[in-house]
Design an enzyme around this catalytic site. Structure first.
Site, PDB file in Angstrom:
ATOM      1  N   HIS B 267       3.968  -8.155   7.239  1.00  0.00           N
ATOM      2  CA  HIS B 267       4.518  -9.117   6.276  1.00  0.00           C
ATOM      3  C   HIS B 267       3.944  -8.868   4.869  1.00  0.00           C
ATOM      4  O   HIS B 267       4.698  -8.680   3.897  1.00  0.00           O
ATOM      5  CB  HIS B 267       4.177 -10.536   6.752  1.00  0.00           C
ATOM      6  N   GLU B 268       2.629  -8.828   4.777  1.00  0.00           N
ATOM      7  CA  GLU B 268       2.010  -8.595   3.464  1.00  0.00           C
ATOM      8  C   GLU B 268       2.354  -7.199   2.960  1.00  0.00           C
ATOM      9  O   GLU B 268       2.543  -6.991   1.754  1.00  0.00           O
ATOM     10  CB  GLU B 268       0.492  -8.788   3.526  1.00  0.00           C
ATOM     11  N   HIS B 271       5.570  -7.462   1.092  1.00  0.00           N
ATOM     12  CA  HIS B 271       5.335  -7.987  -0.263  1.00  0.00           C
ATOM     13  C   HIS B 271       4.782  -6.886  -1.172  1.00  0.00           C
ATOM     14  O   HIS B 271       5.213  -6.722  -2.315  1.00  0.00           O
ATOM     15  CB  HIS B 271       4.299  -9.122  -0.221  1.00  0.00           C
ATOM     16  N   GLU B 297       9.939 -12.938  -0.742  1.00  0.00           N
ATOM     17  CA  GLU B 297       9.851 -13.257   0.687  1.00  0.00           C
ATOM     18  C   GLU B 297      10.870 -12.451   1.488  1.00  0.00           C
ATOM     19  O   GLU B 297      10.648 -12.147   2.657  1.00  0.00           O
ATOM     20  CB  GLU B 297      10.056 -14.769   0.874  1.00  0.00           C
TER      21      GLU B 297
END
Lengths: 503, 503
Positions: B267-268, B271, B297
């Site tokens: 997830h990070e 980003h 997001e």
């Protein structure tokens, strides 16, 4: 807070302004710390830009007219107490010094420093001083201009010395280094005449993780507060402070050299204890800042040498070390270890020198800087002069520039006047430590059992809490009753090395 | 640079001013990163003060009269190219928005935020919403005032939504969440009617160091440039950027929960890929900034869910995983692993929710925030309303406030309008990923062999390089040919979960 309402209000305004500047400078210090520890390599360029911006902002804030007016209004105001008056006086001095620099000079210095640093890097790669010489020559010209801007009495070099050690002069340093030559040379000759001690076992393989653990334990034992600091790895060990409650050290680990991590760790620990001992309520103000580089260095060297290379220190730690690194040390008696860690041998590189020959490295740099400032030495003579001095004082032949005149970064940064503070640090350390031994009953016995509380207590009462309230000279006199005297160091050295080399 | 000499010069002045502000803000980001990763505990108070100072300086620089004059002069200047005009237009918008806030309001908001955050901490400790309610009520009053300050069309909540997602409105979100309710509820009912999949083996002991290595490898495989970033440990995973060449992620490791590190890391990573893909030559300018939280997001969720929870992703990685964690996984077939990592089960805590029920958590917060802003809900109703919604939409009974209305930090920070961007992110992700699958031949096959280059290339061409040049709505239309539609997400979910739950 004393004084009338309006003086008190003005002092608060002054304090807030100074704290704002400190916040910006400390943010720079965080960015600088990150740069040396964790910055990904591609991030370097923007980081440089971010640091320049913060530096410009700090400079703008500190040269604001409004701050100057406030300082002048508060200066010598009888409503302020002694600490407040000292803060105002020192801030005003700093402010006026800052104002002296013409903008054109600042810009030229900034550009030349950049140029000079890159020339130094390039010259080191090529192992060729002549690549560095033109840029250095330009830098020397600027530094001479700077002595005129700052003003001085006596020798122009005094102006630069004063930047790192308030009140230091060539008169004082000439006399000290004369003592160094007169007293240290015969001791070194005596040592050289004796059989050399063995230190080969210090250069065997020492496991990285075990070294790291040892370092952290030593820092904790010394009294370094790990809740108000931390240790990380960097290429060159350093200490940095963002405030007394966040003082960080770094170290490096060489698996084939036990000493590299160990004493750099104790050394930086000594710097850090000073910073952690500065008063938090003086944050941002002169009396919350270290008083000089010499005193800072006295704290690192007191712990590194007077404590960390002493027999009593290792009486406590050595048995543990023998267990931790049993392959290398189980068969080595404490006394052999003690001798090894204090081996004296003239060498080419300052940062690798023992605690005696070290001061000849500094003396050489001092003489050169003095000569550069009064014009008796020029950038073109430098390599020759350097090599000649090393032959004369350390009896070593400089094989090339990387092992000679290109070894230190300082001149490429424009740091002239900095080197002498390293020797001053050692000499202050000896004088302070002798005084502590006299004033604290059982100090050596405590150290021999791993108890550093009495020593730290003494430092926390006598050295750390004053910041710039006392200059180094004033502090020395207050604490030891005397001006700085080389004899303290010499007495310590004579006694210690007589036992190590049995001369 | 286009245009006449003087316009070009003015644009350069504008750029330098913006970069100076960016330098200060990015210095804050470094200090913030350090605070979450390495700050010693006693350093927190001074660090807070240092951050406040930098924030004040950034604000002062961005509200300078001189900058405003320059922006007005450059606005709509025909000598500028389209990119330059967009930068000026957006900076002027930001500048004028900033100017709208009365100083008294800013001060009150700052104080209330501080108060509200501490009340939230206290309330969480006591597990008692009533402790938080009075401070929250004050915050809501201020946020209502803020909607008036900012101005809006239609619903007052639109003013706040617009802060995180330019152009987002209640009309748009009402329609999307209506779709969520209509389409997702039946799917969830179908899933609930099927036997639950087993995920117990994901909660066995997974060695910390092995997890760390897996995380770094996944990041590298995704195309995250570790020379322009790094990963560290923090309590809550986050991504932070100091410029596109220094974008850092953090993770946390739970040795008894395989999923915790793995998907937070991916997830990070998503980003971070967006931030690393922003144009370095637009540093400090709007077109060098992420366009919205929703699009940000979308990047994290596309990687986390559409890629990182897909069967093809694990086709490549699972054999290695079985070797690395053989005690737990050697006997578990790929398909069982795939089912386990996609288990759907209504729950109480948003951050632990699966990718389907998650949107009900968001919808509930959306409805509540909307109600708070139009006055149909008050702080005093909040706990009751919350619990009622959870019963109605997720069929769970909230046992206490920590597992209910006190679970998120957002409101205590005054972040109203933020939550919807999480759902928007998932929906944009589905629409983008479907488009990529259509436009990039063999995309799924590439993913099944661990080759993410084609996907990253597509993102680097279509999403990352524009910064704020396009709003999220414009970007979506440009890339996918359509406005945001929930049906993409629903199609993805129907297909995926039909295979997982065999319904």
């Amino acid at each position: 807070m004393t004084g009338s309402k309006s003086t008190a209000e003005q002092y608060t305004r002054y304090k807030l302004k100074m704290q704002k500047i400190a916040d910006v400078k400390n943010a720079m210090a965080v960015l600088g710390w990150d740069q040396e520890t964790y910055l990904p390599e591609k991030g370097a360029a923007f980081r440089g830009q971010q640091l320049t911006t913060l530096s410009t902002i700090a400079h703008e804030l500190f040269t604001e007219e409004d701050l100057g007016t406030l300082l002048h209004e508060l200066h010598n105001h009888s409503d302020l107490d002694a600490l407040q008056q000292k803060n105002i006086a020192l801030s005003l001095e700093d402010y006026e010094k800052n104002k002296k620099y013409p903008a054109a000079f600042v810009a030229e210095m900034s550009q030349t420093t950049n140029e000079c640093y890159h020339a130094w890097i390039k010259a080191r790669k090529a192992n060729d001083y002549t690549i560095f010489a033109p840029a250095l020559s330009k830098m020397i010209t600027l530094k001479k201009q700077e002595t005129a801007i700052l003003g001085y009495e006596g020798h122009p070099y005094n102006a630069l010395l004063n930047e790192y050690e308030t009140g230091a002069t060539t008169t004082m340093l000439d006399s000290i280094f004369e003592d160094v030559k007169k007293a240290l040379s015969p001791l070194l000759a005596k040592i050289e005449a004796r059989p050399q001690v063995d230190k080969d076992f210090l250069l065997k393989h020492y496991d990285r993780d075990n070294q790291w653990k040892l370092g952290i334990d030593l820092l904790r034992d010394m009294g370094y507060d790990l809740q108000a600091g931390r240790q990380d790895i960097s290429e060159h060990p350093f200490t940095t402070s963002f405030n007394p409650l966040d003082v960080r050290v770094t170290t490096r680990i060489d698996e084939n050299d036990f000493g590299n991590m160990t004493w750099s760790c104790i050394h930086e620990g000594g710097h850090a204890l000073y910073e952690q001992g500065l008063p938090t309520d003086q944050y941002g103000l002169p009396c919350g800042e270290a008083t000089s580089l010499g005193i800072h260095e006295s704290q690192s060297r007191l712990w590194e040498n007077n404590v960390g290379r002493s027999l009593q220190f290792w009486k406590h730690h050595y048995p543990r070390l023998q267990l931790q690194f049993s392959d290398n040390l189980a068969a080595v008696p404490l006394n052999s270890f003690y001798q090894a860690i204090n081996q004296v041998r003239p060498s080419l590189i300052r940062t690798e020198a023992d605690e005696l020959t070290y001061h000849f490295h500094i003396m050489i740099r001092y003489e050169i800087e003095k000569g550069l400032m009064d014009g008796s030495i020029s950038a073109n003579d430098l390599q020759h002069t350097w090599n000649e001095y090393y032959r004369q004082y350390l009896h070593v032949t400089v094989p090339d520039d990387v092992h000679g005149v290109l070894q230190d970064i300082h001149w490429s940064h424009g740091s002239f006047g900095y080197f002498p503070t390293y020797s001053l640090g050692s000499f202050y350390a000896a004088q302070f430590f002798t005084t502590a031994q006299k004033q604290v009953p059982g100090l050596d016995d405590a150290i021999a059992t791993g108890n550093y509380h009495p020593l730290l207590e003494w430092l926390r009462s006598n050295i750390h809490p004053f910041g710039r309230f006392y200059t180094s000279g004033e502090l020395c006199k207050k604490v030891t009753g005397k001006e700085l005297q080389f004899s303290y160091f010499m007495d310590y050295a004579e006694k210690k090395y007589a036992s190590i080399y049995n001369h």
